[in-house]
Write an enzyme that holds these catalytic residues in place. Structure first.
Site, short mmCIF file in Angstrom:
data_model
loop_
_atom_site.label_atom_id
_atom_site.label_comp_id
_atom_site.label_asym_id
_atom_site.label_seq_id
_atom_site.Cartn_x
_atom_site.Cartn_y
_atom_site.Cartn_z
N HIS A 313 0.82 -1.21 0.00
CA HIS A 313 0.00 0.00 0.00
C HIS A 313 0.85 1.27 0.00
O HIS A 313 0.45 2.28 -0.58
CB HIS A 313 -0.98 -0.03 1.17
CG HIS A 313 -2.06 -1.05 1.00
ND1 HIS A 313 -2.04 -2.27 1.63
CD2 HIS A 313 -3.17 -1.05 0.21
CE1 HIS A 313 -3.10 -2.97 1.25
NE2 HIS A 313 -3.79 -2.26 0.40
N ASP A 356 -16.18 1.08 -4.52
CA ASP A 356 -16.02 -0.37 -4.52
C ASP A 356 -17.39 -1.01 -4.74
O ASP A 356 -18.42 -0.49 -4.27
CB ASP A 356 -15.40 -0.88 -3.22
CG ASP A 356 -14.84 -2.29 -3.36
OD1 ASP A 356 -13.62 -2.42 -3.55
OD2 ASP A 356 -15.62 -3.26 -3.30
N ASP A 422 -6.87 0.43 -7.29
CA ASP A 422 -6.44 -0.72 -6.48
C ASP A 422 -7.42 -1.88 -6.67
O ASP A 422 -8.12 -2.28 -5.73
CB ASP A 422 -6.37 -0.30 -5.00
CG ASP A 422 -5.75 -1.38 -4.12
OD1 ASP A 422 -5.07 -2.26 -4.66
OD2 ASP A 422 -5.98 -1.33 -2.89
#
EC number: 2.5.1.16
Length: 573
Positions: A313, A356, A422
């Site tokens: 990360h 998401d 990501d």
């Protein structure tokens, strides 16, 4: 029905037709759902979802054709059809549990034999016999698909013969009527699968589907028991199937979790099937770590390990943030675990938007939206890991498909100083669009002129062509400067990212101009980051032959799938 008997009245024939056509429609819907269930599970077991689905559909269609030929062997259509429904219900309800059991046994045997022969804990038997047993067990879904397909294929010829027997004559449009019911029933089954059963635990979906098979069988038996041999025995079988349905409905999911947990080397502490993926958390103890190590798996693939996720990360977040002129507004696409969000919030940001798709995954990591129960100890552990980033007032969480949500942000004329993508590796056709030139072009329009975008780009070592294709696709989307960098992450091996800017300097040049780190990091320094941009000589020599991942092409998915298939073969040999 004897030709000397009086023809049935139109009312009675209508009653027969309503029952038979309804039964056929119900069975067609059940058959299609069984096909989807096995395809869905095969995709999880074999890893290549697209190939598994296509292969399963092909297998079952061929098997259904063979079943239609085999139906002529049965002289008594009533008895054959009645028994057929009970067998399909039994196989359909229990096949996935049986497959999971065999797979669990095949993966447990090496550990069992290691224990029997008192081998050291780090020595696991992995010989030819064990490898072949594991390979064969993973293809069991196709075996059951073949069996179910054979049985399902027998239904239409048998029920067509039954309908002609009821009418007492040859029916000119008999096949058309039966196939019409079959197609409509299959369509309804597909709608039920997509709208209801796809979000269910797989064993509950199998049990409910089998229940409709059982009810259809009981309705047929009630109406035509005088034509069915051993009708009382068959009734008892249906009652036993109802009892099995109740047991699987109540305990099937826990049994399934227990069998699936055998596949993980560490202790499984959480397992949940969401609408989009299967989420598993494991833990292991280490003498060198004060707290248990937590690993997250999605559909069996490791997403992070708490022991080294900070490396990943930091490498995703810090280069893009350093290369951006401002840090007021940040967009994160993916990253439902909140770990990238945690690191972004260490910077002086005013607003971070995270998109998401999976609401249940977001809820697991602290986004309080939706009615999803999470065990308290799991919740506390994960919130500690991401510093409760989801609840930060600067965080704005959007639950939705980023492919569509990015277009909405464009319509709202939004702009972001830094964009981080990501997403999981492009291991599924649905993810391929998120790595396309079309998507990156939309993201580019959201990026401020002096901003930077970073993309998780899989392994530059294991999936080199996929890695290179991502950068080439980003470049084709209109970014002026596109670079790639890499770092070793113990849990994954060598890993890579792509970073892009729209004008001015490339990201590495901007990072080189940094004199002091605005936000201190345990892992990151300027020299450390600049070194990650260095690749072996001639690493990029084949980049000209690499294809851009156009929307709808599936090129990146093919690169990725082929790379890991080769890797798997090398590992076996």
């Amino acid at each position: 029905m004897s030709s000397t008997q009086a023809s049935p009245s139109k009312t009675r024939l209508l009653g027969h037709d309503i029952l038979l056509i309804t039964v056929m429609a119900v069975l067609a819907g059940c058959g299609l759902i069984y096909e989807y269930l096995l395809s869905h599970y095969a995709g999880r077991v074999l890893g290549s979802v697209e190939s598994a689905i296509y292969a399963m559909i092909g297998t079952m269609i061929v098997a259904m054709g063979l079943g239609a030929f085999l139906a002529r062997w049965f002289k008594d259509a009533f008895t054959a059809f009645a028994w057929l429904e009970s067998i399909i219900a039994l196989v359909g309800m229990g096949c996935i549990l049986a497959i999971a059991g065999v797979i669990a046994v095949s993966y447990s045997l090496p550990h069992v034999f290691s224990s029997i022969f008192n081998l050291p804990p780090d020595v696991i038997l992995n010989g030819y016999v064990f490898q072949k047993l594991q390979e064969w067990s993973r293809f069991l879904p196709y075996v059951f698909g073949l069996i179910l397909g054979l049985f399902i294929g027998m239904e239409i010829p048998l029920i067509a013969r039954i309908r002609q027997h009821v009418y007492g004559r040859f029916l000119e449009n008999n096949a058309g009527t039966i196939y019409g019911a079959d197609y409509i029933g299959a369509g309804i089954g597909a709608a039920i699968w997509v709208s209801i059963m796809l979000s269910m635990p797989i064993m509950q979906a199998a049990a409910w589907t089998a229940l409709f098979n059982i009810i259809a069988g009981l309705a047929f038996l009630w109406r035509y028991h005088t034509h069915v041999r051993f009708a009382k025995v068959l009734l008892v079988c249906h009652l036993l199937l109802l009892a099995l349905f109740a047991f699987i409905l109540l305990f099937g999911s826990s049994w399934m979790n227990s069998l699936s947990n055998v596949l993980y080397k560490d202790k499984v502490i959480y397992s949940q099937a969401t609408k989009y993926q299967h989420v598993v958390l494991t833990e292991r103890l280490s003498k060198n770590q004060p707290e248990p190590i937590t690993d997250l798996y999605l559909n069996g693939r490791l997403q992070f390990s708490s022991i080294d996720e900070q490396i990943y990360h930091s490498m995703l977040v810090y280069p893009a943030m350093l290369a951006s002129n401002r840090h007021d507004k940040v967009l994160i696409i993916g990253g439902g675990d909140g770990l990238a969000l945690r690191d972004v919030l260490k910077w002086p940001v005013s607003d971070v938007t995270l998109i998401d798709l999976d609401a249940q995954l977001l809820n697991l990591f602290g986004h309080e939206d939706g009615n999803y129960d999470v065990p308290t100890h799991i919740n506390e552990r994960l919130l500690k890991l991401n510093n409760n980033a989801m609840q930060d007032p600067r965080a704005h969480i959007i639950v939705g498909d980023a492919f569509l949500e990015v277009e909405k942000l464009l319509d709202q004329s939004k702009q972001f100083d830094t964009i981080l993508i990501d997403l999981p590796d492009p291991n599924h056709p649905d993810l391929n669009k998120m790595y396309s030139d079309y998507f990156y072009n939309h993201v580019r329009q959201l990026l401020a002129p002096d901003g930077a975008m970073a993309v998780q780009s899989t392994s530059p070592y294991h999936a080199k062509k996929a890695f290179l294709s991502i950068a080439k696709t980003v470049k084709a989307a209109g970014f002026d400067y596109v670079e790639q960098y890499q770092q070793n992450i113990p849990s994954f091996g060598q890993w890579g990212w792509t970073i892009a800017t729209k004008m001015g300097q490339p990201a590495s040049g901007r990072i080189n101009d940094v004199t002091t780190m605005p936000v201190q990091s345990r892992w990151i320094s300027r020299k450390y980051l600049l070194a990650s941009f260095v690749f072996p000589s001639q690493y990029f020599e084949q980049v000209k032959s690499i294809e851009i991942n156009r929307l709808g092409s599936g090129q990146l998915y093919d690169y990725y799938r082929n790379a890991w298939q080769i890797e798997s073969e090398l590992y076996k040999n």
